[in-house]
Design an enzyme around this catalytic site. Sequence first.
Site, PDB file in Angstrom:
ATOM      1  N   LYS A   1       7.649  -3.835  -8.428  1.00 44.38           N
ATOM      2  CA  LYS A   1       8.730  -3.563  -8.895  1.00 44.38           C
ATOM      3  C   LYS A   1       9.270  -3.305 -10.255  1.00 44.38           C
ATOM      4  CE  LYS A   1      10.397  -1.403  -5.338  1.00 44.38           C
ATOM      5  NZ  LYS A   1      10.605   0.030  -4.980  1.00 44.38           N
TER       6      LYS A   1
ATOM      7  N   TYR B   1       1.316   1.419  -6.026  1.00 42.78           N
ATOM      8  CA  TYR B   1       2.349   0.271  -6.453  1.00 42.78           C
ATOM      9  C   TYR B   1       1.337  -0.732  -7.542  1.00 42.78           C
ATOM     10  CZ  TYR B   1       5.442  -3.522  -5.230  1.00 42.78           C
ATOM     11  OH  TYR B   1       6.410  -4.506  -5.372  1.00 42.78           O
TER      12      TYR B   1
ATOM     13  N   ASP C   1       7.411  -7.797 -16.448  1.00 42.65           N
ATOM     14  CA  ASP C   1       6.410  -8.981 -15.786  1.00 42.65           C
ATOM     15  C   ASP C   1       5.283  -8.469 -16.143  1.00 42.65           C
ATOM     16  OD1 ASP C   1       5.235 -10.645 -13.857  1.00 42.65           O
ATOM     17  OD2 ASP C   1       6.243 -10.080 -12.297  1.00 42.65           O
TER      18      ASP C   1
HETATM   19  C1  F6R Z   1       7.903  -7.315  -4.786  1.00 44.00           C
HETATM   20  C2  F6R Z   1       6.700  -8.435  -5.250  1.00 44.00           C
HETATM   21  C3  F6R Z   1       6.694  -9.622  -4.008  1.00 44.00           C
HETATM   22  C4  F6R Z   1       4.743  -8.876  -3.723  1.00 44.00           C
HETATM   23  C5  F6R Z   1       4.440  -9.902  -2.643  1.00 44.00           C
HETATM   24  C6  F6R Z   1       2.710  -9.727  -2.857  1.00 44.00           C
HETATM   25  O1  F6R Z   1       8.355  -6.745  -5.887  1.00 44.00           O
HETATM   26  O2  F6R Z   1       6.687  -8.863  -6.368  1.00 44.00           O
HETATM   27  O3  F6R Z   1       6.845  -9.648  -2.958  1.00 44.00           O
HETATM   28  O4  F6R Z   1       4.922  -7.784  -3.839  1.00 44.00           O
HETATM   29  O5  F6R Z   1       4.205 -11.449  -3.282  1.00 44.00           O
HETATM   30  O6  F6R Z   1       2.632  -9.995  -4.136  1.00 44.00           O
HETATM   31  P1  F6R Z   1       0.565  -9.697  -4.381  1.00 44.00           P
HETATM   32  O7  F6R Z   1       0.540  -8.134  -3.775  1.00 44.00           O
HETATM   33  O8  F6R Z   1       0.212  -9.913  -6.022  1.00 44.00           O
HETATM   34  O9  F6R Z   1       0.445 -11.103  -3.901  1.00 44.00           O
HETATM   35 MG    MG Z   2       5.934 -10.379 -10.325  1.00 42.44          MG
HETATM   36 MG    MG Z   3      10.004  -9.002 -11.018  1.00 35.75          MG
END
Ligand code: F6R
Ligand code: MG
Ligand code: MG
Length: 365
Positions: free
Chosen positions: A231, A228, A11
């Site tokens: 994913k 974290y 990603d």
């Molecule tokens: C799950 C994922 C999303 C982010 C969520 C918050 O794998 O990538 O659910 O965890 O959108 O994202 P941030 O912390 O980047 O604003």
């Molecule tokens: Mg992402």
């Molecule tokens: Mg992804």
Amino acid sequence: MRITLSVIKADVGGYVGHSESHPDVLAKAEDCLAKAQKDGLLVDYHVTKCGDDLQLIMTHQQGVDNEKIHKLAWDTFIEGTAVAKRLKLHGAGQDLLADAFSGNVRGMGPGVAEMEFEERAAETVIVLMADKTSSGAWNLPLYKIFADPFNTIGLVIDGKMHQGFSFEVHDVKGHKKVAFDAPEEIYDLLVFIGAPSHYMVKAVYHRGTKEIAAVSSTQRLALIAGKYVGKDDPVCIVRSQGEFPAVGEVLEPFTLPLLVEGWMRGSHNGPLMPVSIPDSTPTRFDGPPRVVAAGFQLSGGKLVGPRDMFADKSFDNARQQALDAADFMRAHGPFEPHRKPLEEMEYTTMPEVMKKLSGRFVDLD
Ligand code: F6R
Ligand code: MG
Ligand code: MG
């Protein structure tokens, strides 16, 4: 002809939020791999996406864990990140956890599944790619494909498969591996792979020919980074037909939208929905988690395809079931078992909240 099939993914930035890959990032990756093919490093390639993950599917003759191939993937992700930064995409470069390439992308953030084999007269391969979930998501499907006669009738009625398959299982927390022969050892196997956040099926081998049948990415981003960072969004390559399960046997497990960890903030359990590649756009509560399948025939290492395998109408019921399961799980809001147990959540405010309230806790009588 010996061919290596490498699927390396990362990603490098989401559009919009974490829901999709931007076409300019895909186009940049296409440029990078076209050049590598022209230079003779790659036999062939296909660039695709699953949700916010950039997927590099490459064939070559350099073997697995090859430095040149891994560097090509790393450099492609760096170039993609530059595009993502220019467009101010969300989380640009989020899976690139190291500052500089050091010989192998394993442990540096990207997910890797690679296998080397002698190309058969007809070499059918399916590349499975998932978004908003973690590497253990393949455990149940791989068990069904290679060990469950209720899924794979070939295990019962095709002499080429009747001996069964062996499973290489990785303990990703303890850094150990162990092999199990199916069908004799399925009860032992299930003790481990039924806990997919800890034990993951890394590879499957044909017990008669010892040929590789499947390989998955088992990188756990959180274990690499110590926190974290997104994913794993794993990939898996499965060889099909002949001495291996038929295409329909490989895809059949996904008619069950199995519950996997991931979804919003990597901290929930939810159904894995099989979708076409264009439909891998996890938007509802950043999900539900998606799986896509790109099917190819190999011809002298050339990737003939892909066919977008889950675009087929026969997966409509699975999608409907996944949507119903998503509603059911979502209705639990912040409660387990929709939300993951405290110790497994990818985001938590528990330490701060505990600190703030520490003086208010009194001993029970
Ligand atoms: C799950 C994922 C999303 C982010 C969520 C918050 O794998 O990538 O659910 O965890 O959108 O994202 P941030 O912390 O980047 O604003
Ligand atoms: Mg992402
Ligand atoms: Mg992804």
